[in-house]
Design an enzyme around this catalytic site. Structure first.
Site, PDB file in Angstrom:
ATOM      1  N   SER A  21       0.447  -1.085  -0.236  1.00 57.81           N
ATOM      2  CA  SER A  21      -0.327   0.389  -0.041  1.00 57.81           C
ATOM      3  C   SER A  21       0.874   1.391  -0.158  1.00 57.81           C
ATOM      4  O   SER A  21       0.744   2.561  -0.981  1.00 57.81           O
ATOM      5  CB  SER A  21      -1.250   0.021   0.891  1.00 57.81           C
ATOM      6  N   LYS A  70      -9.694  -5.279  10.854  1.00 65.19           N
ATOM      7  CA  LYS A  70     -11.026  -5.224  10.367  1.00 65.19           C
ATOM      8  C   LYS A  70     -11.968  -5.511  10.923  1.00 65.19           C
ATOM      9  O   LYS A  70     -12.849  -4.662  10.994  1.00 65.19           O
ATOM     10  CB  LYS A  70     -10.500  -5.961   8.958  1.00 65.19           C
ATOM     11  N   ASP A 106     -12.519  -3.153  -0.112  1.00 65.98           N
ATOM     12  CA  ASP A 106     -12.031  -4.829  -0.051  1.00 65.98           C
ATOM     13  C   ASP A 106     -13.061  -5.394  -0.832  1.00 65.98           C
ATOM     14  O   ASP A 106     -13.292  -6.285  -1.968  1.00 65.98           O
ATOM     15  CB  ASP A 106     -12.655  -5.390   1.322  1.00 65.98           C
ATOM     16  N   GLY A 131     -12.592 -15.606   6.111  1.00 70.77           N
ATOM     17  CA  GLY A 131     -12.397 -14.178   7.385  1.00 70.77           C
ATOM     18  C   GLY A 131     -12.682 -12.923   6.568  1.00 70.77           C
ATOM     19  O   GLY A 131     -13.706 -12.571   6.502  1.00 70.77           O
ATOM     20  N   GLY A 132     -12.129 -12.263   7.666  1.00 74.67           N
ATOM     21  CA  GLY A 132     -12.049 -10.434   7.311  1.00 74.67           C
ATOM     22  C   GLY A 132     -12.156 -10.458   5.502  1.00 74.67           C
ATOM     23  O   GLY A 132     -13.461  -9.569   5.082  1.00 74.67           O
ATOM     24  N   TYR A 227      -1.924 -11.520  -3.904  1.00 75.40           N
ATOM     25  CA  TYR A 227      -1.450 -11.152  -5.597  1.00 75.40           C
ATOM     26  C   TYR A 227      -0.223 -10.983  -5.579  1.00 75.40           C
ATOM     27  O   TYR A 227       0.974 -10.028  -5.870  1.00 75.40           O
ATOM     28  CB  TYR A 227      -1.584  -9.615  -5.132  1.00 75.40           C
TER      29      TYR A 227
HETATM   30  P1  ATR Z   1      -8.380 -11.799   5.913  1.00 79.55           P
HETATM   31  O1  ATR Z   1      -8.550 -10.702   6.898  1.00 79.55           O
HETATM   32  O2  ATR Z   1      -6.837 -11.642   5.032  1.00 79.55           O
HETATM   33  O3  ATR Z   1      -9.818 -12.865   5.443  1.00 79.55           O
HETATM   34  P2  ATR Z   1      -8.259 -13.871   7.984  1.00 79.55           P
HETATM   35  O4  ATR Z   1      -9.559 -12.706   8.884  1.00 79.55           O
HETATM   36  O5  ATR Z   1      -6.849 -14.280   8.983  1.00 79.55           O
HETATM   37  O6  ATR Z   1      -7.621 -12.891   6.903  1.00 79.55           O
HETATM   38  O7  ATR Z   1      -8.940 -15.303   7.322  1.00 79.55           O
HETATM   39  C1  ATR Z   1      -7.553 -16.149   6.582  1.00 79.55           C
HETATM   40  C2  ATR Z   1      -8.964 -17.013   6.035  1.00 79.55           C
HETATM   41  O8  ATR Z   1      -7.604 -18.296   6.188  1.00 79.55           O
HETATM   42  C3  ATR Z   1      -9.423 -17.773   6.765  1.00 79.55           C
HETATM   43  O9  ATR Z   1     -10.838 -18.151   6.025  1.00 79.55           O
HETATM   44  C4  ATR Z   1      -9.186 -19.515   7.347  1.00 79.55           C
HETATM   45  O10 ATR Z   1      -9.289 -20.295   8.151  1.00 79.55           O
HETATM   46  P3  ATR Z   1      -9.786 -21.027   9.236  1.00 79.55           P
HETATM   47  O11 ATR Z   1     -11.615 -19.642   9.563  1.00 79.55           O
HETATM   48  O12 ATR Z   1      -9.749 -22.049   9.430  1.00 79.55           O
HETATM   49  O13 ATR Z   1      -8.536 -19.968  10.100  1.00 79.55           O
HETATM   50  C5  ATR Z   1      -8.055 -19.359   5.909  1.00 79.55           C
HETATM   51  N1  ATR Z   1      -7.077 -20.699   6.072  1.00 79.55           N
HETATM   52  C6  ATR Z   1      -5.596 -19.245   6.237  1.00 79.55           C
HETATM   53  N2  ATR Z   1      -4.745 -20.946   6.832  1.00 79.55           N
HETATM   54  C7  ATR Z   1      -4.961 -21.516   5.921  1.00 79.55           C
HETATM   55  C8  ATR Z   1      -5.151 -23.273   5.422  1.00 79.55           C
HETATM   56  N3  ATR Z   1      -3.075 -23.880   5.677  1.00 79.55           N
HETATM   57  N4  ATR Z   1      -5.598 -23.757   4.921  1.00 79.55           N
HETATM   58  C9  ATR Z   1      -7.493 -23.583   5.028  1.00 79.55           C
HETATM   59  N5  ATR Z   1      -7.176 -21.842   5.044  1.00 79.55           N
HETATM   60  C10 ATR Z   1      -6.253 -21.225   5.473  1.00 79.55           C
END
Ligand code: ATR
Length: 288
Positions: A21, A70, A106, A131-132, A227
């Protein structure tokens, strides 16, 4: 040049060291000759309240919010937009004469990128992750009237909760699934689009993917919001299967462009923003 009148913008998160950013926004400020600067601050969960209090005291122009803040940032703001109210997550804050107002760019950014390749209304979409970022994208998909939305997540309970919330608040036909290979294969055969919102495949874990080419076919449009790298393993697998692909650069640029419209009321130079990020990504890539 930075002087006593420079308006400051920022991004807060943890980790933050790899955020692009600052590169993107400072390229705009330079290109449009605006007396503004954008910096990144690593702010952990315990410091969020202090950081925002500091921003108020300093009269910062606005800031972006990234993982893990977030959702929790909302409690420190004076006002939130309709989409933040709906989504329950905020990635952009404007200091409006001392009032901190929260927005979410987003979902809009992701949809703007996706719509360059395909129509979304009436289509079946599978979203990986809950997630977020997923929240923002899923709500936006529901508002754009997708025909059917399936949310698949490693932690199934989070996908179930998000699908329930979306169905109740928007009337969209939303349901949930796990991310096992068999589960995903079945879901993919039912949809026309798949969006990865998880961090799987992001640097440094560039060989990871939740979905391989044998699970996809040429009818599918596959978008990855990761990205870095631009061509993730998931997108490589999708291409191998003959599917159309959308990389994460578009979403990143469009969410930043919308933030600039909110903060400064300018029409953002999309090409310049894309070029600045792309050059940086190519430099990072050549190091590996
Ligand atoms: P963001 O703000 O980027 O969305 P986040 O809120 O931390 O970040 O969400 C990350 C997402 O990636 C979640 O859906 C997470 O799954 P969990 O809810 O089970 O934690 C998913 N994620 C991260 N690493 C993963 C992995 N190795 N395999 C499958 N899902 C993964």
């Amino acid at each position: 040049m930075i002087d006593a009148k420079t308006k400051l913008f920022s991004v807060i998160g943890d980790p933050i060291g790899h955020s692009l950013s600052p590169i993107m926004h400072n390229a705009v400020f330079k290109g449009l000759d605006l007396n503004c600067a954008y910096v990144a601050f690593k702010v952990g969960e315990a410091e969020l309240a202090n950081a925002i209090g500091g921003f108020r005291a300093l009269g910062i122009g606005g800031f972006n919010v990234t993982t893990p803040h977030k959702i929790r940032v909302i409690e420190f703001l004076d006002e939130v937009s309709e989409e933040v109210e709906l989504i329950g997550a905020c990635n952009t804050v404007k200091n409006d004469g001392g009032e901190l107002v929260g927005y979410n760019t987003d979902g809009m950014g992701a949809l703007e990128a996706l719509k360059k390749t395909t129509k979304v209304e009436g289509k079946g979409v599978l979203v990986l992750g809950a997630g977020g970022a997923s929240r923002a994208i899923c709500f936006q998909l529901a508002l754009e009237k997708v025909g059917r939305l399936t949310i698949a997540n490693r932690t199934l309970g989070k996908a179930e909760q998000l699908a329930k919330e979306i169905s109740e608040k928007t009337g969209c036909n939303a349901n949930s699934s796990n991310v096992s290979e068999d589960g995903l294969k079945g879901e993919i055969s039912e949809v026309e689009m798949m969006i990865n919102t998880t961090s799987v495949g992001m640097h440094p874990n560039i060989d990871e993917t939740l979905v391989t080419s044998d699970m996809m076919d040429e009818h599918l449009v596959v978008m990855d919001i990761v990205y870095n790298p631009l061509e993730t393993r998931l997108l490589k697998e999708a291409k191998k299967a003959g599917a159309k692909t959308v990389d994460g650069l578009g979403m990143f640029v469009y969410q930043g462009a919308e933030a600039l419209r909110i903060w400064l009321g300018i029409e953002p130079p999309i090409g310049l923003m894309r070029g600045a990020v792309l050059r940086k990504l190519q430099k990072i890539d050549s190091k590996f």
